[in-house]
Design a protein around this motif. Structure first.
Motif, PDB file in Angstrom:
ATOM      1  N   GLU A   5       0.834  -1.201   0.000  1.00  0.00           N
ATOM      2  CA  GLU A   5       0.000   0.000   0.000  1.00  0.00           C
ATOM      3  C   GLU A   5       0.868   1.249   0.000  1.00  0.00           C
ATOM      4  OE1 GLU A   5      -2.567  -0.009   3.469  1.00  0.00           O
ATOM      5  OE2 GLU A   5      -2.666  -2.189   3.359  1.00  0.00           O
ATOM      6  N   VAL A   6       0.285   2.326  -0.481  1.00  0.00           N
ATOM      7  CA  VAL A   6       0.940   3.632  -0.383  1.00  0.00           C
ATOM      8  C   VAL A   6       0.099   4.480   0.555  1.00  0.00           C
ATOM      9  CG1 VAL A   6       1.711   5.683  -1.632  1.00  0.00           C
ATOM     10  CG2 VAL A   6       1.763   3.449  -2.752  1.00  0.00           C
ATOM     11  N   PHE A   7       0.754   5.089   1.536  1.00  0.00           N
ATOM     12  CA  PHE A   7       0.065   5.996   2.459  1.00  0.00           C
ATOM     13  C   PHE A   7       0.807   7.315   2.445  1.00  0.00           C
ATOM     14  CE2 PHE A   7       0.135   7.907   6.717  1.00  0.00           C
ATOM     15  CZ  PHE A   7      -1.222   8.154   6.896  1.00  0.00           C
ATOM     16  N   GLN A 126      12.820   8.361  -7.809  1.00  0.00           N
ATOM     17  CA  GLN A 126      12.284   7.302  -8.669  1.00  0.00           C
ATOM     18  C   GLN A 126      13.110   6.012  -8.513  1.00  0.00           C
ATOM     19  OE1 GLN A 126       9.565   7.500 -10.976  1.00  0.00           O
ATOM     20  NE2 GLN A 126       9.859   5.299 -11.307  1.00  0.00           N
ATOM     21  N   GLN A 127      14.408   6.159  -8.607  1.00  0.00           N
ATOM     22  CA  GLN A 127      15.289   4.991  -8.506  1.00  0.00           C
ATOM     23  C   GLN A 127      15.172   4.339  -7.127  1.00  0.00           C
ATOM     24  OE1 GLN A 127      19.387   5.841  -9.601  1.00  0.00           O
ATOM     25  NE2 GLN A 127      20.039   3.804  -8.972  1.00  0.00           N
ATOM     26  N   ALA A 128      15.066   5.159  -6.099  1.00  0.00           N
ATOM     27  CA  ALA A 128      14.939   4.615  -4.742  1.00  0.00           C
ATOM     28  C   ALA A 128      13.649   3.810  -4.598  1.00  0.00           C
ATOM     29  CB  ALA A 128      14.972   5.756  -3.721  1.00  0.00           C
ATOM     30  N   ALA A 129      12.568   4.319  -5.190  1.00  0.00           N
ATOM     31  CA  ALA A 129      11.281   3.620  -5.085  1.00  0.00           C
ATOM     32  C   ALA A 129      11.320   2.298  -5.843  1.00  0.00           C
ATOM     33  CB  ALA A 129      10.159   4.515  -5.600  1.00  0.00           C
ATOM     34  N   CYS A 151       5.229   4.588   3.224  1.00  0.00           N
ATOM     35  CA  CYS A 151       4.714   5.826   3.816  1.00  0.00           C
ATOM     36  C   CYS A 151       5.473   7.007   3.209  1.00  0.00           C
ATOM     37  CB  CYS A 151       4.914   5.788   5.327  1.00  0.00           C
ATOM     38  SG  CYS A 151       4.358   7.303   6.111  1.00  0.00           S
ATOM     39  N   CYS A 152       4.756   7.810   2.444  1.00  0.00           N
ATOM     40  CA  CYS A 152       5.365   8.929   1.717  1.00  0.00           C
ATOM     41  C   CYS A 152       4.942  10.233   2.362  1.00  0.00           C
ATOM     42  CB  CYS A 152       4.924   8.913   0.259  1.00  0.00           C
ATOM     43  SG  CYS A 152       5.270   7.336  -0.545  1.00  0.00           S
ATOM     44  N   PHE A 153       5.909  11.081   2.587  1.00  0.00           N
ATOM     45  CA  PHE A 153       5.621  12.330   3.292  1.00  0.00           C
ATOM     46  C   PHE A 153       5.101  13.398   2.339  1.00  0.00           C
ATOM     47  CE2 PHE A 153       7.179  15.552   6.573  1.00  0.00           C
ATOM     48  CZ  PHE A 153       6.260  15.127   7.520  1.00  0.00           C
ATOM     49  N   ASP A 154       5.412  13.256   1.063  1.00  0.00           N
ATOM     50  CA  ASP A 154       4.989  14.273   0.094  1.00  0.00           C
ATOM     51  C   ASP A 154       4.277  13.600  -1.078  1.00  0.00           C
ATOM     52  OD1 ASP A 154       7.167  13.905  -2.196  1.00  0.00           O
ATOM     53  OD2 ASP A 154       8.166  13.770  -0.256  1.00  0.00           O
ATOM     54  N   GLN A 159       3.082   9.550  -5.556  1.00  0.00           N
ATOM     55  CA  GLN A 159       2.705   9.269  -6.955  1.00  0.00           C
ATOM     56  C   GLN A 159       3.700   8.331  -7.621  1.00  0.00           C
ATOM     57  OE1 GLN A 159       1.888  12.913  -9.030  1.00  0.00           O
ATOM     58  NE2 GLN A 159       0.105  13.345  -7.742  1.00  0.00           N
ATOM     59  N   ILE A 160       4.972   8.489  -7.300  1.00  0.00           N
ATOM     60  CA  ILE A 160       5.989   7.585  -7.856  1.00  0.00           C
ATOM     61  C   ILE A 160       5.689   6.142  -7.440  1.00  0.00           C
ATOM     62  CG2 ILE A 160       8.424   6.906  -7.628  1.00  0.00           C
ATOM     63  CD1 ILE A 160       9.088   9.957  -7.596  1.00  0.00           C
TER      64      ILE A 160
END
Ligand code: AR6
Length: 168
Positions: A5-7, A126-129, A151-154, A159-160
């Motif tokens: 999941e993305v949060f 992008q590469q990290a994701a 868990c994305c802060f921004d 979106q990535i």
């Protein structure tokens, strides 16, 4: 199959078995997500970290979560981005790999990762994701993890991750 999941939001608020910290080799705190986790967990976290004697880049160590909703904190030390030819990709993969091993060891069913190294350490997002998703997918079947949250802060980071997860 485990859920990915993305949060978007603050990792310190998540009710999961383990949250991952983007720490440094001293494990003695810092800014960014590390600072937020130490503030939310309370002083006992620093005391527990002091006993660990640091952590090499590309690996992770566990402490309890103390005042956090999460039972565990896995402190992962990501690489500082230095152009990409200094083993940064393997070291970043090592962080995710190490956390999945800790998850298995501590019987963690739910875990949340921040975007390790993509803040003050400047790893391209992008590469990290891509590395994060690939590495956790490889480890998921043997880990026992049932729910895994990026868990994305921004919003751009969220979106990535969403695009990568939609693609596959
Ligand atoms: N919840 C989730 N993600 C967060 C939060 C939060 N509360 N706060 C920031 N982020 P960074 P790094 C995101 O700089 O690049 C520290 O000083 C942030 O937007 O925290 O691995 C350590 O002590 C970014 O996407 O970690 C180390 O010295 C991501 O977390 C150094 O920074 C990582 O950004 C580690 O640098």
């Amino acid at each position: 199959m485990a859920q990915l999941e993305v949060f978007r939001g603050d990792i310190t608020k998540l009710q999961v078995d383990a949250i991952v910290n983007a720490a440094n080799t001293s494990l003695l705190g810092g800014g960014g997500v590390d600072g937020a986790i130490h503030r939310a967990a309370g002083k006992d976290l620093l005391r527990a970290c002091e006993k660990l004697g640091g952590c090499p880049t590309g690996s992770a160590k566990a402490t309890p979560g103390f005042n956090l909703p999460a039972k565990w904190v896995f402190h992962a030390v990501g690489p500082v981005w230095n152009g990409g030819s200094h083993n940064e990709a393997d070291l970043l993969a090592g962080c995710y790999h190490g956390c999945m091993e800790l998850a298995r060891e501590h019987k963690v069913k739910s875990i949340a990762f921040p975007a390790i190294s993509t803040g003050v350490y400047h790893f391209p997002r992008q590469q990290a994701a891509e590395i994060a998703v690939r590495t956790v997918r490889e480890q998921l079947p043997s880990s026992g993890v049932e729910r895994l949250i990026f868990c994305c802060f921004d919003e751009p980071t969220a979106q990535i991750y969403e695009k990568i997860l939609d693609r596959e």
